[in-house]
Design a protein around this motif. Structure first.
Motif, short mmCIF file in Angstrom:
data_model
loop_
_atom_site.label_atom_id
_atom_site.label_comp_id
_atom_site.label_asym_id
_atom_site.label_seq_id
_atom_site.Cartn_x
_atom_site.Cartn_y
_atom_site.Cartn_z
N ILE A 86 0.85 -1.18 0.00
CA ILE A 86 0.00 0.00 0.00
C ILE A 86 0.89 1.24 0.00
O ILE A 86 1.46 1.63 1.02
CB ILE A 86 -0.95 0.02 1.21
N SER A 87 1.02 1.84 -1.16
CA SER A 87 1.79 3.07 -1.32
C SER A 87 0.84 4.26 -1.12
O SER A 87 0.10 4.30 -0.14
CB SER A 87 2.47 3.09 -2.69
N SER A 88 0.80 5.17 -2.04
CA SER A 88 -0.01 6.38 -1.90
C SER A 88 -0.05 7.12 -3.22
O SER A 88 0.81 6.92 -4.09
CB SER A 88 0.60 7.29 -0.82
N LEU A 89 -1.04 7.97 -3.35
CA LEU A 89 -1.03 8.96 -4.42
C LEU A 89 0.31 9.70 -4.42
O LEU A 89 0.86 10.05 -5.48
CB LEU A 89 -2.18 9.95 -4.19
N ASP A 90 0.86 9.91 -3.23
CA ASP A 90 2.12 10.64 -3.09
C ASP A 90 3.32 9.79 -3.47
O ASP A 90 4.46 10.25 -3.39
CB ASP A 90 2.26 11.17 -1.66
#
Length: 258
Positions: A138-142
């Motif tokens: 789970i990474s991020s939009l960022d």
């Protein structure tokens, strides 16, 4: 729907927020789940809610010995492990000129090293179970762009994005590894003050779907990547961000909100 009946999944940071939503959805779809988190009280409460197909393990993702114990717990309670969701993460607000070494290292240890240790420990056991293994980071939009005031967090999520691709190369063809990139999500991390209604969605009026995301919407993407329906996906990045990475509306130009 029992698309995950043959899956046993370890979810880090699984006691609350997106992790808890993921645990609920995966069990609904037939998976056995290990809720792994340092937050014991909410973790045990969630497992009591989920029933016999779930168990809790108190995991510090920065500890390799904890990871080894988590693997033993999973095998003892569920017999096998097929999937890992590296969801544990923290944030750190700071300008680039004001970062504090201790806080940056703690963030990197949880957000990046934790995922590395998890894959190091769990992937061999997944491989032993045969084909169909999957890891979701789970990474991020960022992890797809940047934002001011969050340089350490941005760096960690870009690192996790790259790590996903490296893991996909090394673990294929037995294990698929993909990353999910949430935008704003209505969790304690994304909505710390607990606002609701129009006020909650107001910051997202320039995003195509014009609202914040809900934890179950991120969980659905994770469930898909774990499932056999995603059998030809690895090394991919899946943005679940309401269209944020597509661009921002510019006021006064055609197609924007009135």
């Amino acid at each position: 729907m029992n698309a995950l009946t043959k899956k046993t999944v370890i979810i880090t940071g699984g006691a609350q927020g997106m992790g808890a939503a993921t645990a609920r959805l995966l069990t609904q779809q037939g998976a056995r789940v290990v809720v792994a988190d340092v937050a014991e009280e909410p973790g045990k409460s969630l497992v009591a809610e989920l029933g016999d197909t779930a168990s809790f393990f108190p995991l510090d993702v920065t500890s390799e010995s904890d990871w080894q114990a988590a693997l033993l717990h999973t095998l003892e309670h569920h017999g096998t492990v097929t999937s890992l969701v590296n969801n544990a993460g923290i944030n750190y607000f700071s300008g680039v000129l004001d970062i504090e070494e201790e806080k940056v290292m703690r963030l990197l240890s949880i957000n990046v090293l934790g995922a590395m240790l998890g894959v190091k420990t769990i992937a061999p056991a997944i491989k032993q179970g045969g084909s169909g293994g999957a890891i979701v980071n789970i990474s991020s939009l960022d992890g797809l762009r940047a934002v001011n005031g969050l340089s350490a967090y941005v760096a960690s999520k870009w690192a996790l994005r790259g790590l996903t691709k490296a893991q996909a190369l090394e673990l294929g063809p037995d294990i698929r590894v993909n990353s999910v990139h949430p935008g704003g999500v209505n969790t304690q991390l994304g909505n710390p003050t607990g606002i609701t209604g129009e006020e909650l969605n107001q910051p997202y009026t320039r995003v195509p779907l014009r609202r914040i995301g809900e934890p179950n919407e991120i969980a659905a993407a994770t469930a898909f990547l774990i499932s056999d329906a995603a059998s030809y996906m690895t090394g991919a990045e899946l943005a679940v961000d309401g269209g944020w990475t597509a661009g921002y509306y510019h006021a006064g130009l055609p197609g924007g909100p009135e």
